[in-house]
Design a protein around this motif. Structure first.
Motif, PDB file in Angstrom:
ATOM      1  N   MET A  83       0.833  -1.200   0.000  1.00 34.75           N
ATOM      2  CA  MET A  83       0.000   0.000   0.000  1.00 34.75           C
ATOM      3  C   MET A  83       0.876   1.262   0.000  1.00 34.75           C
ATOM      4  N   VAL A  84       1.934   1.235   0.825  1.00 33.06           N
ATOM      5  CA  VAL A  84       2.852   2.373   0.863  1.00 33.06           C
ATOM      6  C   VAL A  84       3.501   2.567  -0.514  1.00 33.06           C
ATOM      7  N   TYR A  85       3.939   1.453  -1.115  1.00 39.51           N
ATOM      8  CA  TYR A  85       4.597   1.487  -2.422  1.00 39.51           C
ATOM      9  C   TYR A  85       3.658   2.055  -3.491  1.00 39.51           C
ATOM     10  N   VAL A  86       2.429   1.520  -3.540  1.00 37.59           N
ATOM     11  CA  VAL A  86       1.485   1.933  -4.580  1.00 37.59           C
ATOM     12  C   VAL A  86       1.080   3.407  -4.423  1.00 37.59           C
ATOM     13  N   SER A  87       1.148   3.923  -3.195  1.00 38.86           N
ATOM     14  CA  SER A  87       0.771   5.324  -3.008  1.00 38.86           C
ATOM     15  C   SER A  87       1.697   6.269  -3.781  1.00 38.86           C
ATOM     16  N   PHE A  88       2.847   5.753  -4.225  1.00 40.53           N
ATOM     17  CA  PHE A  88       3.764   6.579  -5.020  1.00 40.53           C
ATOM     18  C   PHE A  88       3.679   6.267  -6.513  1.00 40.53           C
ATOM     19  N   TRP A  89       2.744   5.414  -6.905  1.00 36.09           N
ATOM     20  CA  TRP A  89       2.612   5.088  -8.331  1.00 36.09           C
ATOM     21  C   TRP A  89       1.932   6.234  -9.065  1.00 36.09           C
ATOM     22  N   THR A  90       2.072   6.204 -10.384  1.00 35.02           N
ATOM     23  CA  THR A  90       1.462   7.254 -11.197  1.00 35.02           C
ATOM     24  C   THR A  90       0.040   6.855 -11.575  1.00 35.02           C
ATOM     25  N   GLN A  91      -0.900   7.706 -11.176  1.00 30.44           N
ATOM     26  CA  GLN A  91      -2.308   7.418 -11.439  1.00 30.44           C
ATOM     27  C   GLN A  91      -2.791   8.308 -12.572  1.00 30.44           C
ATOM     28  N   THR A  92      -3.282   7.685 -13.653  1.00 30.58           N
ATOM     29  CA  THR A  92      -3.985   8.466 -14.661  1.00 30.58           C
ATOM     30  C   THR A  92      -5.456   8.078 -14.581  1.00 30.58           C
ATOM     31  N   THR A  93      -6.292   8.707 -15.383  1.00 31.38           N
ATOM     32  CA  THR A  93      -7.736   8.506 -15.235  1.00 31.38           C
ATOM     33  C   THR A  93      -8.115   7.038 -15.315  1.00 31.38           C
ATOM     34  N   PHE A  94      -7.503   6.317 -16.246  1.00 28.48           N
ATOM     35  CA  PHE A  94      -7.984   4.957 -16.477  1.00 28.48           C
ATOM     36  C   PHE A  94      -7.057   3.881 -15.943  1.00 28.48           C
ATOM     37  N   LYS A  95      -5.777   4.214 -15.742  1.00 29.87           N
ATOM     38  CA  LYS A  95      -4.896   3.145 -15.269  1.00 29.87           C
ATOM     39  C   LYS A  95      -3.836   3.670 -14.313  1.00 29.87           C
ATOM     40  N   ILE A  96      -3.100   2.719 -13.775  1.00 32.21           N
ATOM     41  CA  ILE A  96      -2.068   3.066 -12.802  1.00 32.21           C
ATOM     42  C   ILE A  96      -0.774   2.385 -13.210  1.00 32.21           C
ATOM     43  N   GLU A  97       0.349   3.142 -13.132  1.00 31.90           N
ATOM     44  CA  GLU A  97       1.641   2.599 -13.570  1.00 31.90           C
ATOM     45  C   GLU A  97       2.650   2.662 -12.435  1.00 31.90           C
ATOM     46  N   GLY A 140     -12.061   6.105   5.680  1.00 32.17           N
ATOM     47  CA  GLY A 140     -12.510   4.798   5.194  1.00 32.17           C
ATOM     48  C   GLY A 140     -13.429   4.934   3.991  1.00 32.17           C
ATOM     49  N   ASN A 141     -14.350   5.906   4.058  1.00 31.36           N
ATOM     50  CA  ASN A 141     -15.264   6.117   2.930  1.00 31.36           C
ATOM     51  C   ASN A 141     -14.507   6.563   1.685  1.00 31.36           C
ATOM     52  N   ILE A 142     -13.473   7.420   1.895  1.00 28.11           N
ATOM     53  CA  ILE A 142     -12.658   7.875   0.767  1.00 28.11           C
ATOM     54  C   ILE A 142     -12.002   6.673   0.089  1.00 28.11           C
ATOM     55  N   ILE A 143     -11.436   5.770   0.922  1.00 29.71           N
ATOM     56  CA  ILE A 143     -10.779   4.582   0.363  1.00 29.71           C
ATOM     57  C   ILE A 143     -11.761   3.762  -0.462  1.00 29.71           C
ATOM     58  N   VAL A 144     -12.964   3.553   0.098  1.00 26.59           N
ATOM     59  CA  VAL A 144     -13.949   2.719  -0.599  1.00 26.59           C
ATOM     60  C   VAL A 144     -14.346   3.352  -1.929  1.00 26.59           C
ATOM     61  N   THR A 145     -14.605   4.671  -1.947  1.00 32.66           N
ATOM     62  CA  THR A 145     -15.002   5.295  -3.218  1.00 32.66           C
ATOM     63  C   THR A 145     -13.868   5.278  -4.228  1.00 32.66           C
ATOM     64  N   GLN A 146     -12.644   5.534  -3.765  1.00 34.90           N
ATOM     65  CA  GLN A 146     -11.513   5.552  -4.701  1.00 34.90           C
ATOM     66  C   GLN A 146     -11.262   4.170  -5.303  1.00 34.90           C
ATOM     67  N   VAL A 147     -11.374   3.123  -4.470  1.00 37.23           N
ATOM     68  CA  VAL A 147     -11.213   1.770  -5.000  1.00 37.23           C
ATOM     69  C   VAL A 147     -12.324   1.486  -5.999  1.00 37.23           C
ATOM     70  N   GLY A 148     -13.545   1.951  -5.655  1.00 37.90           N
ATOM     71  CA  GLY A 148     -14.696   1.745  -6.541  1.00 37.90           C
ATOM     72  C   GLY A 148     -14.463   2.341  -7.922  1.00 37.90           C
ATOM     73  N   SER A 149     -13.744   3.476  -7.994  1.00 38.81           N
ATOM     74  CA  SER A 149     -13.480   4.073  -9.306  1.00 38.81           C
ATOM     75  C   SER A 149     -12.064   3.761  -9.787  1.00 38.81           C
ATOM     76  N   LEU A 150     -11.482   2.694  -9.223  1.00 38.80           N
ATOM     77  CA  LEU A 150     -10.170   2.179  -9.644  1.00 38.80           C
ATOM     78  C   LEU A 150      -9.032   3.193  -9.522  1.00 38.80           C
ATOM     79  N   LYS A 151      -9.196   4.172  -8.644  1.00 34.38           N
ATOM     80  CA  LYS A 151      -8.107   5.128  -8.374  1.00 34.38           C
ATOM     81  C   LYS A 151      -7.268   4.553  -7.232  1.00 34.38           C
ATOM     82  N   TRP A 152      -6.490   3.520  -7.569  1.00 35.13           N
ATOM     83  CA  TRP A 152      -5.752   2.786  -6.535  1.00 35.13           C
ATOM     84  C   TRP A 152      -4.762   3.661  -5.798  1.00 35.13           C
TER      85      TRP A 152
END
Lengths: 299, 281
Positions: free
Chosen positions: A46-60, A256-268
């Motif tokens: 989770m810590v690692y992914v928080s530094f990934w690059t998020q674009t609208t549709f995917k994450i790198e 917690g709600n923020i996490i759930v909504t962000q996961v729901g829209s694939l904004k990992w």
């Protein structure tokens, strides 16, 4: 005091502390491996992914601070952080306020073991209903046509139904207090039950008032219970999202709600940032509470 | 304490406290007998009926209200709870057994295990989903969700067993060893029967926690819903009294479970007492 503690520890070290090997190793290895693989690794991820690059549709997996900057410059996210802290503090306070007198009665005033057990079991029984159903049960209680408004109107306390009871911060606080106060009652009642009655009798014989006895004997001796209950309540309230989702009508957004909504829209990445912030917050709270009381000693 | 006035006041307060605890559930139970399909999840009761109970089991004529998908979900939740119960109890008993001897790093291992019940479900759920995504593993209730359930219930089993071993008299084991009984046989014949009430409690904890767990399951279980997830799904849509009827039924089920546990507990305690009496005689 400190000297004695250090001396004790040194003695333990020389006499009975063994190396982590032999049967102990094989008994512990499965559990430890399980926790490292399925608890520590996911948190590190989770810590690692928080530094990934998020674009609208995917994450790198290209490292960047973008998500962090977005989080701390957004009013929504910072608002959620502040709401989480506020709700946590209010619920912590209200569970102590609501739970302490009940624990005092059960743990100190009821000396009959059977009645004491019956009362404690009565407090625990609601737990045997699904958590989500218990949350949902507050809707017909608090609603505009709910039980509380109905009763208040019948006995003539209010003319109009109180609308603020449901779909507000108040409803979230009421719901959480009811759901979590038992975690406060249990440890406090346990600590109060361990107080030697002769100490209180001695104080009474010496003419101390109840208020005085409460302040100087009962309250200090029950503090470890309050802290242990506080750890339970804090951990659960900080990770909450269901109660606010069900009872606030989306008005109260916790981390917690923020996490759930962000996961729901694939904004990992954003979910991960909120997750790390929540982890740090929770770690700080638990560490602070553990400084007051040693969990292993209270067992 | 003999302060009568204070005792009376606190007693009254505790009664009110219990009303606060039970009020919502009582209201929920009453409303589960609302008339259907037009009756809503609020007062007044238009007409008493068992419509929503029939609706749960698919015994009512089709209406616009979608049934709760409980059949499949119930089977999954039960299976998951049983798997979790077995694994976490085994891990808990063996870890607690290891803690009976002091060893270096015991503090670290203790907090590593306890961390499992401390970390909010939504966090480990998120972490697990991220791990599964980047490793290309499919998420299932029997895989990714199951391992998280064990992460959550293993610490409880461990703490229960630790408390049991704290009150355990090792001299009976030492007696067996000095008579030349092997450690494995000593554990099976002597230690295990004595700690059995604790094992039962650990199993009960693990089962009920897993059966009701949803924040860990939410991100980690993939497509197939477990029972709590099916209920969580109703949060976002209009709530009908069928959820309330379902709540009443699950509560009754829990009581059945609690009853079974009480019976098993009484039997094992009685057996332990009998053994003690035989030994004395």
């Amino acid at each position: 005091m400190t000297m004695v503690a250090i001396g004790d520890e040194a003695q333990v070290e020389t006499t009975s502390k063994r190396k982590f090997s032999g049967p102990a190793f094989w008994l512990l290895a499965p559990g430890v491996i399980w926790m490292v693989l399925f608890l520590v690794l996911p948190i590190l991820m989770m810590v690692y992914v928080s530094f990934w690059t998020q674009t609208t549709f995917k994450i790198e997996p290209t490292l960047t601070l973008r998500s962090w900057i977005t989080f701390f410059s957004s009013e929504t996210y910072l608002g959620a952080l502040w709401t989480t802290v506020r709700i946590w503090l209010i619920v912590l306070f209200s569970t102590v306020l609501v739970g302490y007198p009940a624990a005092l009665f059960v743990g100190l005033f009821v000396r009959n073991k059977t009645i004491q057990t019956v009362l404690l079991v009565l407090c625990v029984i609601p737990f045997w209903t699904s958590f989500l159903i218990r949350v949902l049960a507050w809707r017909p209680m608090l609603g505009k046509e709910g039980a509380i408004n109905l009763i208040l109107m019948k006995i003539g306390v209010v003319q109009q139904p109180i609308e603020i009871l449901l779909f507000s911060e108040l409803s979230v606080i009421i719901g959480m207090t009811q759901i979590y106060c038992v975690f406060m009652v249990g440890p406090i009642a346990f600590m109060l039950g361990r107080i030697d009655p002769s100490v209180i009798e001695a104080a009474q014989d010496l003419g101390a008032s109840f208020g005085r006895i409460f302040r100087t004997i009962i309250l200090p001796l029950s503090m470890p219970g309050v802290v242990v209950g506080g750890i339970f309540v804090s951990v659960m309230v900080l990770g909450e999202f269901a109660t606010s989702a069900a009872l606030s009508g989306r008005k109260v957004n916790l981390l917690g709600n923020i996490i759930v909504t962000q996961v729901g829209s694939l904004k990992w990445a954003f979910a991960a940032v909120a997750g790390v912030v929540l982890t740090i917050l929770m770690g700080a709270v638990v560490a602070a509470l553990l400084r007051i009381v040693d969990l292993r000693k209270e067992l | 304490m003999n302060a009568t006035g204070i005792k009376f006041g606190l007693g009254t307060y505790t009664a009110l406290f219990l009303v606060f605890l039970y009020g919502p559930l009582v209201v929920l139970a009453i409303l589960s007998f609302q008339t259907g399909p037009e009756g809503g999840p609020q007062f007044p009761i238009i007409e008493w009926s068992t419509y929503w109970y029939k609706h749960l089991f698919g015994l009512t004529p089709p209406s616009r209200i979608a049934p709760l998908p409980i059949e499949q979900a119930l089977v999954r939740s039960m299976g998951l709870a049983v798997m979790t119960m077995i694994v976490s109890t085994v891990l808990g008993v063996s870890a607690a057994q290891a803690f009976r001897r002091k060893f270096k790093g015991s503090g670290f291992v203790f907090y590593l295990i306890v961390l499992g019940m401390m970390v909010p479900g939504v966090l480990v759920g998120l972490g697990m989903a991220l791990v599964a995504n980047s490793l290309g593993i499919d998420r299932h209730w029997w895989g990714t969700a199951f391992v998280l359930h064990v992460v959550y219930t293993f610490p409880f089993a461990f703490l229960v067993m630790l408390a049991i071993f704290n009150r355990f008299d090792p001299s009976v084991e030492e007696a067996a060893w000095s008579l030349g009984v092997s450690p494995a046989r000593t554990f099976r014949k002597i230690t295990f029967p004595l700690i059995f009430p604790g094992v039962l409690s650990a199993m009960l904890f693990a089962f009920t926690l897993s059966y009701d767990e949803f924040s860990r399951t939410l991100f980690a279980s993939g497509r197939d819903l477990t029972l709590p997830l099916a209920i969580y799904g109703t949060f976002s849509v209009e709530v009908h009294p069928n959820v309330f009827a379902f709540g009443v039924l699950t509560t009754l089920f829990s009581f059945a479970l609690l009853g079974t546990y009480a019976v098993l507990m009484t039997l094992s305690v009685r057996r332990a007492k009998q053994t003690a009496i035989q030994e004395e005689a």
